[in-house]
Design a protein around this motif. Sequence first.
Motif, mmCIF file in Angstrom:
data_model
loop_
_atom_site.group_PDB
_atom_site.id
_atom_site.type_symbol
_atom_site.label_atom_id
_atom_site.label_comp_id
_atom_site.label_asym_id
_atom_site.label_seq_id
_atom_site.Cartn_x
_atom_site.Cartn_y
_atom_site.Cartn_z
ATOM 1 N N PHE A 75 -10.939 -1.980 9.174
ATOM 2 C CA PHE A 75 -9.905 -3.042 8.781
ATOM 3 C C PHE A 75 -9.533 -2.945 7.330
ATOM 4 C CE2 PHE A 75 -13.192 -5.571 7.255
ATOM 5 C CZ PHE A 75 -13.144 -6.386 6.322
ATOM 6 N N THR A 76 -8.545 -2.927 6.349
ATOM 7 C CA THR A 76 -7.691 -2.646 5.257
ATOM 8 C C THR A 76 -7.450 -3.323 4.854
ATOM 9 O OG1 THR A 76 -7.237 -0.620 3.982
ATOM 10 C CG2 THR A 76 -5.600 -1.586 6.233
ATOM 11 N N VAL A 77 -6.994 -4.007 3.316
ATOM 12 C CA VAL A 77 -5.817 -4.786 2.700
ATOM 13 C C VAL A 77 -5.881 -4.276 1.549
ATOM 14 C CG1 VAL A 77 -6.972 -7.122 1.529
ATOM 15 C CG2 VAL A 77 -8.201 -6.513 3.307
ATOM 16 N N PHE A 78 -4.337 -4.831 1.849
ATOM 17 C CA PHE A 78 -3.162 -4.461 0.351
ATOM 18 C C PHE A 78 -3.740 -5.905 -0.873
ATOM 19 C CE2 PHE A 78 -1.444 -1.817 3.560
ATOM 20 C CZ PHE A 78 -1.088 -0.257 3.070
ATOM 21 N N ALA A 79 -3.717 -6.021 -1.521
ATOM 22 C CA ALA A 79 -3.872 -6.013 -3.356
ATOM 23 C C ALA A 79 -2.797 -5.940 -4.178
ATOM 24 C CB ALA A 79 -4.838 -5.782 -3.986
ATOM 25 N N ARG A 80 -2.837 -6.953 -5.319
ATOM 26 C CA ARG A 80 -1.885 -6.956 -5.997
ATOM 27 C C ARG A 80 -1.840 -6.343 -7.486
ATOM 28 N NH1 ARG A 80 2.394 -12.285 -5.285
ATOM 29 N NH2 ARG A 80 2.953 -11.665 -3.494
ATOM 30 N N LYS A 81 -2.264 -5.075 -7.941
ATOM 31 C CA LYS A 81 -2.239 -4.771 -9.083
ATOM 32 C C LYS A 81 -0.833 -5.184 -10.331
ATOM 33 C CE LYS A 81 -2.715 -0.258 -11.428
ATOM 34 N NZ LYS A 81 -2.828 0.887 -10.852
ATOM 35 N N ASN A 82 -1.328 -6.262 -10.654
ATOM 36 C CA ASN A 82 -0.567 -6.416 -11.506
ATOM 37 C C ASN A 82 -0.369 -6.477 -13.713
ATOM 38 O OD1 ASN A 82 0.041 -10.274 -10.593
ATOM 39 N ND2 ASN A 82 -1.897 -9.028 -9.951
ATOM 40 N N TYR A 83 0.615 -5.735 -13.543
ATOM 41 C CA TYR A 83 0.994 -5.611 -15.102
ATOM 42 C C TYR A 83 2.600 -5.538 -15.639
ATOM 43 C CZ TYR A 83 2.225 -0.463 -13.189
ATOM 44 O OH TYR A 83 2.618 0.126 -12.259
ATOM 45 N N PHE A 84 2.875 -5.227 -16.719
ATOM 46 C CA PHE A 84 4.394 -5.762 -16.844
ATOM 47 C C PHE A 84 4.980 -4.600 -17.298
ATOM 48 C CE2 PHE A 84 1.677 -9.568 -16.362
ATOM 49 C CZ PHE A 84 2.802 -10.741 -15.312
ATOM 50 N N TYR A 85 5.542 -4.461 -16.873
ATOM 51 C CA TYR A 85 6.417 -2.903 -16.770
ATOM 52 C C TYR A 85 7.982 -2.819 -16.764
ATOM 53 C CZ TYR A 85 5.976 1.728 -19.658
ATOM 54 O OH TYR A 85 6.923 2.468 -20.352
ATOM 55 N N PRO A 86 9.167 -2.472 -17.365
ATOM 56 C CA PRO A 86 10.266 -2.655 -17.022
ATOM 57 C C PRO A 86 10.899 -1.589 -15.349
ATOM 58 C CG PRO A 86 10.673 -2.044 -18.995
ATOM 59 C CD PRO A 86 9.050 -1.489 -18.398
ATOM 60 N N ASP A 87 9.919 -0.589 -15.376
ATOM 61 C CA ASP A 87 10.167 0.571 -14.214
ATOM 62 C C ASP A 87 8.951 -0.910 -12.714
ATOM 63 O OD1 ASP A 87 7.940 0.631 -14.755
ATOM 64 O OD2 ASP A 87 8.774 2.533 -14.803
ATOM 65 N N LEU A 88 9.172 -2.292 -13.071
ATOM 66 C CA LEU A 88 7.775 -2.518 -11.992
ATOM 67 C C LEU A 88 8.485 -3.909 -11.654
ATOM 68 C CD1 LEU A 88 5.405 -2.041 -10.099
ATOM 69 C CD2 LEU A 88 3.986 -3.320 -11.981
ATOM 70 N N PRO A 89 9.943 -4.526 -11.100
ATOM 71 C CA PRO A 89 10.384 -5.444 -11.106
ATOM 72 C C PRO A 89 9.739 -6.615 -11.107
ATOM 73 C CG PRO A 89 11.380 -4.339 -9.598
ATOM 74 C CD PRO A 89 10.281 -3.251 -10.233
#
Length: 478
Positions: A75-89
């Motif tokens: 099985f595989t799991v998706f995660a949220r990679k949090n960072y703030f940059y204008p091209d990542l809405p």
Amino acid sequence: MSQQWEMVIGLEIHVRLDTDSKLFSGMKASYGASPNSQVSFLDAGLPGTLPVINQKALDYAIRFGLSVDADIPPFTVFARKNYFYPDLPKGYQISQMDDPIVGPGQVVIETEAGAKTIEITRAHLEEDAGKSIHDKYDQYSAIDLNRAGTPLIEVVSEPQMSNAKEAVAYMREIYTRVTHLGICDGNLQEGSFRCDANVSVRPVGQQTLGTRTEIKNLNSFRFIEKAINHEAKRQIKILEAGGQITQETRLYDAEQDQTRSMRSKENANDYRYFPDPDQLPIQITPEMIAAQRALLPEFPAAKIERYVGELGLKPDDAAIIAHDLRMAEFFEQSNQHSQAAADLNAKFLLGEFSALLNAQGVALAASQIDATAYAGLLDQMANGSVSRKVAKGVLDDMWDTGQAAADIIKEQGLGQISDASALTELVQQVIADNPDQVSSYRGGNDKMFNYFVGQIMKQTKGQANPVQTKQLLEEYLK
């Protein structure tokens, strides 16, 4: 580089998967569309939108993992990679952390010291970010979100490369895998295949790794070698002056041939990874793995072995053809339709045919002569209808007119002269007309033999059967 220091290099290669839609939205993922014309509500980060996984991207990732003998987890799991940059809405990137779709694997590269195994730590799926454009307006940066959400696999190696040439060899090997698998178009200029290089140096014999820097977004085999070498020299200069290396992300300036600081390098915990609550873990079934295993192609190493062992090609010719996917397909298709020896096919393909493509400025995939028509010309050479020299002119006419080789040869009277009596008469006449050259040859000047061949070819405009011509000359020049 100074003999007192050694490099340690690891690569993170980003492979854009050649899917019709994005990783979590149904929006098109094609390259080159007008800015912000391929952006869904999800890509733009609008509240309330939910991601839906692209099955083809999952399949492609599994196929890659199998090609490098990697572990495919259940099985595989998706995660949220949090960072703030204008091209990542969205304010986060959907990626993978603890449970990637591809586990440890390996590839073998050829180095100056021989074969070397490079271990792959992992390969994970993630969505690409958008693109920031800083040179369009004087006072503003522009954002194009067309790329946001396009599917990538990030292939992470162990830090096992010890010089820039090894890094290039590894990058080329991964490039060969993904293009032969059909999961990536391999277009370097469009960013379909790019890498980040992690570079550090340490005194020879030291086991502890030095502080690394990351060189971002290298999309050229030549530039990655230059960037790594420059960065290593920069680090050595600092260390030998008593300074310390700062862990940071750097960019390579090809025009200045130098790297420059971009930002401090983050660690994994800086991104606050956590499982994406909008997505359940995905089960990877044995059936999914078996389906992708059945689609694995023959890779260049196996092709080379077969071309040399079964078809009689020279190793260098076999290697050039095998590593070019389109050329290998063309070679094999024409081989199936021709009675000519595979060695003749390879030499003419790499010689006259490639020269024609270069002169026309087109790739093999856009050739106006397909493999079947090309095979017809090979047969004309193999059965003695035309010499290789005449065949080159026929090839040019095939390109211009679209006619078959046999029709061109018949219409233009280019057929090879194989009539024994006619050739005998020509040979006897040439010998009679050149007594000084005959004396020279019979006196031990073996190179003069080619003079007589040339004279006959000149008189017949290259149409004399070369094998018969040489046999008759040897007979009458005794």
